[in-house]
Motif scaffolding. Structure first.
Motif, PDB file in Angstrom:
ATOM      1  N   LEU A 124       0.873  -1.173   0.000  1.00 15.55           N
ATOM      2  CA  LEU A 124       0.000   0.000   0.000  1.00 15.55           C
ATOM      3  C   LEU A 124       0.904   1.216   0.000  1.00 15.55           C
ATOM      4  O   LEU A 124       1.622   1.465   0.962  1.00 15.55           O
ATOM      5  N   ILE A 125       0.911   1.951  -1.105  1.00 13.44           N
ATOM      6  CA  ILE A 125       1.743   3.148  -1.241  1.00 13.44           C
ATOM      7  C   ILE A 125       0.802   4.334  -1.325  1.00 13.44           C
ATOM      8  O   ILE A 125       0.229   4.615  -2.372  1.00 13.44           O
ATOM      9  N   GLY A 126       0.641   5.025  -0.195  1.00 17.17           N
ATOM     10  CA  GLY A 126      -0.330   6.118  -0.146  1.00 17.17           C
ATOM     11  C   GLY A 126      -1.725   5.561  -0.308  1.00 17.17           C
ATOM     12  O   GLY A 126      -2.217   4.832   0.535  1.00 17.17           O
ATOM     13  N   SER A 127      -2.367   5.885  -1.431  1.00 19.76           N
ATOM     14  CA  SER A 127      -3.696   5.335  -1.700  1.00 19.76           C
ATOM     15  C   SER A 127      -3.677   4.346  -2.860  1.00 19.76           C
ATOM     16  O   SER A 127      -4.724   3.911  -3.324  1.00 19.76           O
ATOM     17  N   GLU A 128      -2.480   3.979  -3.335  1.00 15.24           N
ATOM     18  CA  GLU A 128      -2.335   2.983  -4.394  1.00 15.24           C
ATOM     19  C   GLU A 128      -2.134   1.603  -3.773  1.00 15.24           C
ATOM     20  O   GLU A 128      -1.322   1.436  -2.871  1.00 15.24           O
ATOM     21  N   ILE A 129      -2.854   0.620  -4.286  1.00 12.09           N
ATOM     22  CA  ILE A 129      -2.784  -0.736  -3.771  1.00 12.09           C
ATOM     23  C   ILE A 129      -2.246  -1.658  -4.859  1.00 12.09           C
ATOM     24  O   ILE A 129      -2.744  -1.650  -5.991  1.00 12.09           O
ATOM     25  N   TYR A 130      -1.233  -2.428  -4.502  1.00 15.34           N
ATOM     26  CA  TYR A 130      -0.698  -3.459  -5.383  1.00 15.34           C
ATOM     27  C   TYR A 130      -0.782  -4.775  -4.621  1.00 15.34           C
ATOM     28  O   TYR A 130      -0.059  -4.980  -3.667  1.00 15.34           O
ATOM     29  N   ARG A 131      -1.708  -5.637  -5.020  1.00 10.86           N
ATOM     30  CA  ARG A 131      -1.868  -6.936  -4.359  1.00 10.86           C
ATOM     31  C   ARG A 131      -1.198  -7.992  -5.196  1.00 10.86           C
ATOM     32  O   ARG A 131      -1.437  -8.094  -6.386  1.00 10.86           O
ATOM     33  N   TRP A 132      -0.337  -8.781  -4.565  1.00  5.87           N
ATOM     34  CA  TRP A 132       0.262  -9.876  -5.309  1.00  5.87           C
ATOM     35  C   TRP A 132      -0.508 -11.153  -5.055  1.00  5.87           C
ATOM     36  O   TRP A 132      -1.013 -11.388  -3.981  1.00  5.87           O
ATOM     37  N   GLY A 133      -0.600 -11.933  -6.144  1.00  9.14           N
ATOM     38  CA  GLY A 133      -1.300 -13.212  -6.070  1.00  9.14           C
ATOM     39  C   GLY A 133      -2.797 -13.113  -6.262  1.00  9.14           C
ATOM     40  O   GLY A 133      -3.493 -14.112  -6.174  1.00  9.14           O
ATOM     41  N   LEU A 134      -3.327 -11.933  -6.547  1.00 10.53           N
ATOM     42  CA  LEU A 134      -4.774 -11.765  -6.671  1.00 10.53           C
ATOM     43  C   LEU A 134      -5.329 -12.457  -7.920  1.00 10.53           C
ATOM     44  O   LEU A 134      -6.364 -13.088  -7.874  1.00 10.53           O
ATOM     45  N   ASP A 135      -4.614 -12.353  -9.036  1.00 10.45           N
ATOM     46  CA  ASP A 135      -5.088 -12.934 -10.288  1.00 10.45           C
ATOM     47  C   ASP A 135      -4.378 -14.225 -10.643  1.00 10.45           C
ATOM     48  O   ASP A 135      -4.240 -14.572 -11.812  1.00 10.45           O
ATOM     49  N   GLY A 136      -3.894 -14.929  -9.644  1.00 11.82           N
ATOM     50  CA  GLY A 136      -3.240 -16.201  -9.884  1.00 11.82           C
ATOM     51  C   GLY A 136      -1.861 -16.031 -10.492  1.00 11.82           C
ATOM     52  O   GLY A 136      -1.157 -15.061 -10.245  1.00 11.82           O
ATOM     53  N   VAL A 137      -1.484 -16.966 -11.334  1.00 10.91           N
ATOM     54  CA  VAL A 137      -0.143 -17.002 -11.905  1.00 10.91           C
ATOM     55  C   VAL A 137       0.113 -15.802 -12.815  1.00 10.91           C
ATOM     56  O   VAL A 137       1.231 -15.303 -12.899  1.00 10.91           O
ATOM     57  N   HIS A 138      -0.906 -15.298 -13.479  1.00  9.92           N
ATOM     58  CA  HIS A 138      -0.719 -14.225 -14.456  1.00  9.92           C
ATOM     59  C   HIS A 138      -0.872 -12.835 -13.856  1.00  9.92           C
ATOM     60  O   HIS A 138      -0.709 -11.842 -14.545  1.00  9.92           O
ATOM     61  N   GLY A 139      -1.182 -12.720 -12.588  1.00 14.92           N
ATOM     62  CA  GLY A 139      -1.369 -11.420 -11.953  1.00 14.92           C
ATOM     63  C   GLY A 139      -0.074 -10.851 -11.403  1.00 14.92           C
ATOM     64  O   GLY A 139       1.025 -11.327 -11.680  1.00 14.92           O
TER      65      GLY A 139
END
Length: 169
Positions: free
Chosen positions: A96-111
């Motif tokens: 979580l960088i400020g109000s930007e969210i980067y979730r890893w693993g959300l879309d499986g192998v291709h995310g």
């Protein structure tokens, strides 16, 4: 996270106000205006649902944090570096960088996936992304004891499967 919560509350207020106005105008038989407020209600409901999902993701990252730092330096290939002075939270679920969210693993192998983690005496470098785009985040971690660094590296490895490279200790 405060900005995400503030937007969600604003969308909820807009949705409630537009529903109330649509009902009130429907009683007074102004059908053309009722359809306009109905459309506004539908749009604000969709925005409210989207923002609520973002708030859920931000809360998940915030509650499961490994490291929280006051700022981050973000770089992407082919672009200039960007410094974000809002709080940055690294979690087992994403960043979580400020109000930007980067979730890893959300879309499986291709995310979006966490690729590498490197920790030295002053900074932590995280590289993450998907097939289309890769980002690197540089964080001043502020950890002064080797055991704290080892604990953070262990959490990253246990939760994400990425072994952090530790140098300079």
């Amino acid at each position: 996270m405060k900005l995400i919560r503030k937007r969600r509350n604003g969308y909820a207020l807009l949705f409630a106000a537009s529903i109330c106005l649509a009902v009130w105008l429907g009683v007074t038989s102004m059908l053309e205006v009722v359809f306009a407020f109905g459309a506004i209600s539908l749009i604000s409901l969709l925005l409210l649902v989207r923002q609520s999902r973002l708030l859920y993701d931000a809360t998940l990252i915030w509650d499961n944090r490994i490291l929280a730092v006051p700022s981050a330096l973000i770089s992407m290939p082919g672009r200039q570096m960007k410094k974000d002075t809002e709080e940055t939270v690294v979690s087992t679920f994403g960043i979580l960088i400020g109000s930007e969210i980067y979730r890893w693993g959300l879309d499986g192998v291709h995310g979006v996936r966490l690729h590498t983690a490197h920790i030295d005496q002053e900074r932590m470098y995280l590289t993450f992304g998907d097939a289309a785009q890769t980002m690197q985040v540089e964080l001043l971690h502020g950890m002064t004891q080797k055991q704290a660094v080892l604990d953070a590296a262990q959490k990253l490895w246990h939760e994400t499967g990425v072994r952090a490279e530790i140098t300079g200790w």
